[in-house]
Every structure is written in C-alpha cells, then in structure tokens.
Enzyme design. Sequence first.
Site, PDB file in Angstrom:
ATOM      1  N   ASP A 152       4.067  -2.201  74.175  1.00 27.31           N
ATOM      2  CA  ASP A 152       2.656  -2.601  74.665  1.00 27.31           C
ATOM      3  C   ASP A 152       2.207  -1.935  75.800  1.00 27.31           C
ATOM      4  OD1 ASP A 152       0.615  -3.990  75.371  1.00 27.31           O
ATOM      5  OD2 ASP A 152       1.302  -5.808  75.680  1.00 27.31           O
ATOM      6  N   TYR A 170     -15.975  -0.646  79.364  1.00 25.37           N
ATOM      7  CA  TYR A 170     -15.529   0.121  77.980  1.00 25.37           C
ATOM      8  C   TYR A 170     -16.089   1.532  78.299  1.00 25.37           C
ATOM      9  CZ  TYR A 170     -14.450   1.570  73.600  1.00 25.37           C
ATOM     10  OH  TYR A 170     -13.782   2.191  72.200  1.00 25.37           O
ATOM     11  N   THR A 211     -13.154  -0.282  61.261  1.00 24.85           N
ATOM     12  CA  THR A 211     -11.780  -0.662  61.783  1.00 24.85           C
ATOM     13  C   THR A 211     -11.692  -1.856  61.856  1.00 24.85           C
ATOM     14  OG1 THR A 211     -11.792  -0.092  63.915  1.00 24.85           O
ATOM     15  CG2 THR A 211     -11.546   1.693  62.514  1.00 24.85           C
TER      16      THR A 211
END
Length: 257
Positions: free
Chosen positions: A59, A148, A183
């Site tokens: 992770d 982002y 995706t």
Amino acid sequence: MTTALITGSTAGIGAAFARRLAADGHDLVLVARDTERLTEQATELHDKHGIEAEVLTADLATDEGVEAVAARLGDRRNPVDLLVNNAGFGNKGRFLDVPMADELRMLKVHVEAVLRLTAAATEAMRERGRGGVVNVASVAAFVPRGTYGASKAWVVQFTQGAARDLAGSGVRLMALCPGFVRTEFHERAGMGTDNIPNWMWLDADKLVAAALADLARGRTVSIPDPRYKALMGVVKLAPRGLLGGVTSRTGRKYGPQ
C-alpha cells in the site's frame, strides 16, 4: 530479458502496461494492495506469455509499502529496467469537502511515493547506465483543478527536472499525461461519468502503446492522443482566469457527482 515493475498493476492503465510488457517478453514485478488479484494477474500473464511475474503486495499510502517497493527497486541482484509509477486515485468532492486525511493520503501516493520510488529506481539504473521510468500523471496537471491536478502537476515538473539532471546517464524519464480512460478509476472514487462525451474517452491499451513509443523517442512528457494534444494547445493559449472558471464548471459537470 528485462524486468518492469508496475505499481497499481491490477486495473486500468497499470493492467494495460502489464499486458503489453508481458506480450513484449518482459518479466514483471506487479505491485498493488490486493494479493488475490495480483496472484491471479501474475498467473494469467505467465501462462499466456511465458514470462516471470513476481507479486509484491504494498500500500503506497504507507511508509511500509513505499519502503518495500523501494527495496525491490534497489535490488542489484535482480535489477528492474523499467519502473511504471501508475498507482493513484481521486477523491470525490471539492476542496474543504474532502477530509484532510484523504487529501494527505493522495499526496502520499501521488507525490511522496513517486519521488521515493523514482529515486530508488534511477539510482540503480544510473549505475548500470540504462533504464527507464514512466510516471503516470494526467492532463489535469495543466489546468487549475484542485488537489488532484496539483499533485499531477508536481509529477510532470518533477519528472522533467529529473530527466534533465540525468541526461546522458542512459536513464530515461517520462511523465505520461492521459485524459479520460475507461478504467475503474472513476468508479472507485464514486465519480459519475455518464455526462462525459464519448470522444473524450481513451482506450488503455492504445494509450500504453503510444506511451511506450514516446518513451523510446526520448520524450519527457507524453500526451498520447491527438484530441488531447489539441485541447492542451488551447489550454496554453487561454487566460488563466478564464481557464480556472471553465475547468471548475467542467469538473463539476464531468467529475465527482
């Protein structure tokens, strides 16, 4: 036979890189959080293409995960020739609507992990005089659109700077800047996609083919589709104030819903 390490390999762009590189005869180190999916992917690629596929569960939002992948990249006995830093995610909501813990987790994966893994890979590659790194960014890097986009802008700037510093070493670095790709990305983030026009969607396998061609050409930034190249050309000419308003409205329309 060379070896490629791909983070976020079990879905989307990462899975497309794994399919293409395995088909080209590269051994793989597959990195993601889900051991079961990794094992299934490794078995499928090995059986289909006859390559070796190593599984590394990690992770990248944790120090332990980043350190485990960095250690594998630094293994001189089993060198990695190509690193694809693909792991990433989006958060649903505008700035201040997203919990700070989620924002920091995104920066951990998009920025810190990319920095540390690129450093681990390129140090070993420079010693051998060859190697490549693809850092997956986004066309969102070129427009003022939240955390982002800001994190992906860092990826682009960092990759270009590192590529310049390593010029002549035999190590190539490239930031890959796709647009909307079909995706699991948007579904995982809880983002609606029904309003995104069909022409804006890209095919992951074609995207990867174009990206690898750009890497071979020595490009440091790849926008692997004529449609998005044209859009980014318009972005460069648009006033920043106008662009901010447009991207904010577009983000509300095509982004989290």
